[in-house]
Design a protein around this motif. Sequence first.
Motif, short mmCIF file in Angstrom:
data_model
loop_
_atom_site.label_atom_id
_atom_site.label_comp_id
_atom_site.label_asym_id
_atom_site.label_seq_id
_atom_site.Cartn_x
_atom_site.Cartn_y
_atom_site.Cartn_z
N LEU A 337 0.82 -1.21 0.00
CA LEU A 337 0.00 0.00 0.00
C LEU A 337 0.85 1.27 0.00
CD1 LEU A 337 -2.88 -0.97 2.47
CD2 LEU A 337 -2.97 -0.86 -0.03
N SER A 338 2.11 1.13 0.42
CA SER A 338 3.02 2.28 0.40
C SER A 338 3.65 2.49 -0.96
CB SER A 338 4.14 2.09 1.45
OG SER A 338 3.60 1.98 2.74
N GLY A 339 3.36 1.58 -1.90
CA GLY A 339 3.87 1.72 -3.25
C GLY A 339 5.24 1.11 -3.47
N GLU A 340 5.71 0.32 -2.51
CA GLU A 340 7.03 -0.30 -2.66
C GLU A 340 6.97 -1.48 -3.62
OE1 GLU A 340 8.73 -1.30 1.11
OE2 GLU A 340 8.06 0.57 2.06
N THR A 341 8.11 -1.81 -4.21
CA THR A 341 8.23 -2.98 -5.06
C THR A 341 8.50 -4.19 -4.17
OG1 THR A 341 9.10 -1.71 -6.92
CG2 THR A 341 9.55 -4.08 -6.90
N LEU A 342 7.67 -5.22 -4.27
CA LEU A 342 7.82 -6.41 -3.44
C LEU A 342 8.60 -7.47 -4.21
CD1 LEU A 342 5.62 -4.83 -1.94
CD2 LEU A 342 4.48 -7.00 -1.45
N PRO A 343 9.76 -7.89 -3.69
CA PRO A 343 10.61 -8.86 -4.39
C PRO A 343 9.89 -10.16 -4.75
CG PRO A 343 11.80 -7.89 -2.55
CD PRO A 343 10.38 -7.43 -2.44
N GLY A 344 9.02 -10.65 -3.85
CA GLY A 344 8.32 -11.90 -4.11
C GLY A 344 7.39 -11.81 -5.30
N LEU A 345 6.78 -10.66 -5.50
CA LEU A 345 5.89 -10.47 -6.65
C LEU A 345 6.69 -10.30 -7.93
CD1 LEU A 345 3.20 -8.05 -5.16
CD2 LEU A 345 3.30 -10.55 -5.09
N GLN A 346 7.79 -9.58 -7.84
CA GLN A 346 8.64 -9.40 -9.02
C GLN A 346 9.20 -10.73 -9.50
OE1 GLN A 346 8.99 -6.40 -10.73
NE2 GLN A 346 7.32 -5.94 -9.30
N ALA A 347 9.51 -11.62 -8.56
CA ALA A 347 10.03 -12.93 -8.93
C ALA A 347 8.99 -13.73 -9.71
CB ALA A 347 10.46 -13.70 -7.68
N LEU A 348 7.73 -13.62 -9.33
CA LEU A 348 6.66 -14.33 -10.04
C LEU A 348 6.39 -13.73 -11.41
CD1 LEU A 348 4.02 -15.00 -7.23
CD2 LEU A 348 5.65 -16.61 -8.22
N LEU A 349 6.61 -12.43 -11.54
CA LEU A 349 6.35 -11.76 -12.81
C LEU A 349 7.47 -11.98 -13.82
CD1 LEU A 349 4.95 -8.38 -11.42
CD2 LEU A 349 3.65 -10.16 -12.62
N SER A 350 8.63 -12.39 -13.34
CA SER A 350 9.75 -12.65 -14.25
C SER A 350 9.49 -13.93 -15.04
CB SER A 350 11.06 -12.78 -13.47
OG SER A 350 11.02 -13.91 -12.62
N LYS A 351 9.89 -13.93 -16.29
CA LYS A 351 9.66 -15.08 -17.16
C LYS A 351 10.65 -16.18 -16.84
CE LYS A 351 8.94 -16.39 -21.98
NZ LYS A 351 8.91 -15.92 -23.40
N PHE A 352 10.16 -17.42 -16.71
CA PHE A 352 11.04 -18.56 -16.44
C PHE A 352 11.69 -19.01 -17.74
CE2 PHE A 352 11.40 -23.28 -16.35
CZ PHE A 352 12.51 -23.34 -15.51
N ARG A 353 13.02 -19.10 -17.71
CA ARG A 353 13.76 -19.53 -18.89
C ARG A 353 14.61 -20.76 -18.52
NH1 ARG A 353 13.73 -13.95 -19.04
NH2 ARG A 353 12.99 -13.02 -20.97
N PRO A 354 14.09 -21.95 -18.80
CA PRO A 354 14.84 -23.17 -18.45
C PRO A 354 16.12 -23.28 -19.27
CG PRO A 354 12.97 -23.71 -19.86
CD PRO A 354 12.83 -22.25 -19.51
N THR A 355 17.17 -23.79 -18.63
CA THR A 355 18.42 -24.02 -19.34
C THR A 355 18.36 -25.36 -20.05
OG1 THR A 355 19.37 -25.04 -17.37
CG2 THR A 355 19.75 -22.69 -17.67
N SER A 356 19.09 -25.50 -21.11
CA SER A 356 19.08 -26.76 -21.86
C SER A 356 19.62 -27.89 -21.01
CB SER A 356 19.92 -26.62 -23.12
OG SER A 356 21.26 -26.30 -22.80
N GLY A 357 18.93 -29.03 -21.05
CA GLY A 357 19.37 -30.18 -20.28
C GLY A 357 18.96 -30.12 -18.83
N GLY A 358 18.24 -29.08 -18.46
CA GLY A 358 17.81 -28.98 -17.06
C GLY A 358 18.85 -28.27 -16.22
N ILE A 359 18.42 -27.70 -15.13
CA ILE A 359 19.32 -26.93 -14.27
C ILE A 359 20.18 -27.83 -13.42
CG2 ILE A 359 19.36 -25.22 -12.42
CD1 ILE A 359 16.66 -24.28 -13.46
N PHE A 360 19.61 -28.93 -13.01
CA PHE A 360 20.30 -29.79 -12.06
C PHE A 360 20.76 -31.11 -12.68
CE2 PHE A 360 16.81 -27.45 -10.11
CZ PHE A 360 17.53 -26.61 -9.29
N GLY A 361 20.63 -31.23 -14.02
CA GLY A 361 20.87 -32.54 -14.61
C GLY A 361 19.69 -33.43 -14.22
N ARG A 362 19.98 -34.64 -13.78
CA ARG A 362 18.93 -35.54 -13.34
C ARG A 362 18.38 -35.05 -12.01
NH1 ARG A 362 18.67 -39.64 -9.81
NH2 ARG A 362 17.16 -41.28 -10.18
N ARG A 363 17.06 -34.91 -11.92
CA ARG A 363 16.46 -34.45 -10.66
C ARG A 363 16.50 -35.56 -9.65
NH1 ARG A 363 14.12 -29.61 -10.37
NH2 ARG A 363 13.40 -28.72 -12.31
N GLY A 364 17.26 -35.35 -8.62
CA GLY A 364 17.34 -36.36 -7.57
C GLY A 364 16.60 -35.93 -6.34
#
Length: 368
Positions: A337-364
């Motif tokens: 309400l004070s007009g501040e930018t909330l980091p948690g909302l900005q993170a959701l608004l950012s577009k997800f760009r997966p890296t090729s082959g996955g970020i972690f390799g095989r998900r364990g």
Amino acid sequence: MILPDINLANIEGKRVFLRSDLNVPLSENLKIEDDTRLCATLPTVKYLLSKASKVIIASHLGRPKGKDSNLSLLPIANWFKKQLAEDVSDLAVQNINGFDGWEITPKLFLLENLRFDSGEEDNSGDFAKKLASLADIYVNDAFGVAHRENASVVGIAKYLPHFAGFLLQKEIGILSSILENPKRPLVVIVGGAKIETKLPLIDKMDDFADYVLVGGKIAAETETLLNLQHEKRSTIRSTLLIAKLTEDGIDITKESVEYFLHRIELAKTVVWNGPVGKTEDGETASMGSKAIAEAILKSGAYSVVGGGDTLNFLKKEGLLDKFSFYSTGGGAMLAFLSGETLPGLQALLSKFRPTSGGIFGRRGCNIR
């Protein structure tokens, strides 16, 4: 602000990491004293359980310095077991470093207090990757920490497709409507004890609201409040009323209550954050806060209330559910309400760009 909608997420058969705000008050014998926040996130939890293969809920609790058994999420796990008896046959509080065999059972996991690991508040990239490696999709339903730049709020969103839960969407929708097109007169009531946390809201609402009513300990900071108005007098829209405190300093005076009530009677929209007097002593607590609460309800105005102390007080008085909306985020509500930018909302608004082959390799699942 349009957040990525959980309804649009392809979660069928997927593992979902759900960041909730389960930071509830516990008694000395570790019983939950107020489950308001838990109830608020339940619709999102039930929706995910109906579609996902696994749901991992994560939250912090209190301000532990390292691991603290008194701040374990075990009481919250027991609460979920009772609420979800038909959907959850077993539920354990799981340490992130001990996920051996988790693929078998149960369907719902609750991670242990995130703040037991310093990487959470440090927004450690390594800790965020650990969290992300548990799931295929990230859902944030924790408005109460949207103003925190933590690993489970900001960092994890870099590594997974991300969406907003039902509660977070509702919070942002309602608070946005207050800022964009409120029914007027708009009355904003600000109380509490710390002037530094409330001053940005008073500053913003001076230019936007019709009346700003200030009570609680911050009302004693008259010089600071008047200097704020003096510095920006050309842009002020609102009428600022600063309450006088009783001699013992634990409440506002009857005369101040009357001044406040006259403005509340005119209101079409009321926003309230912070009690105007001490609220910890039961029947001897703030007469002013109770009178204001009753006046808001009597006015018929659209009413929004937030802040932990205020919600706890209203719940004890049996009045909370009568308000149009109560926000689960005290600090986040103030920041938004004070007009501040909330980091948690900005993170959701950012577009997800997966890296090729996955970020972690095989998900364990066995993370060390």
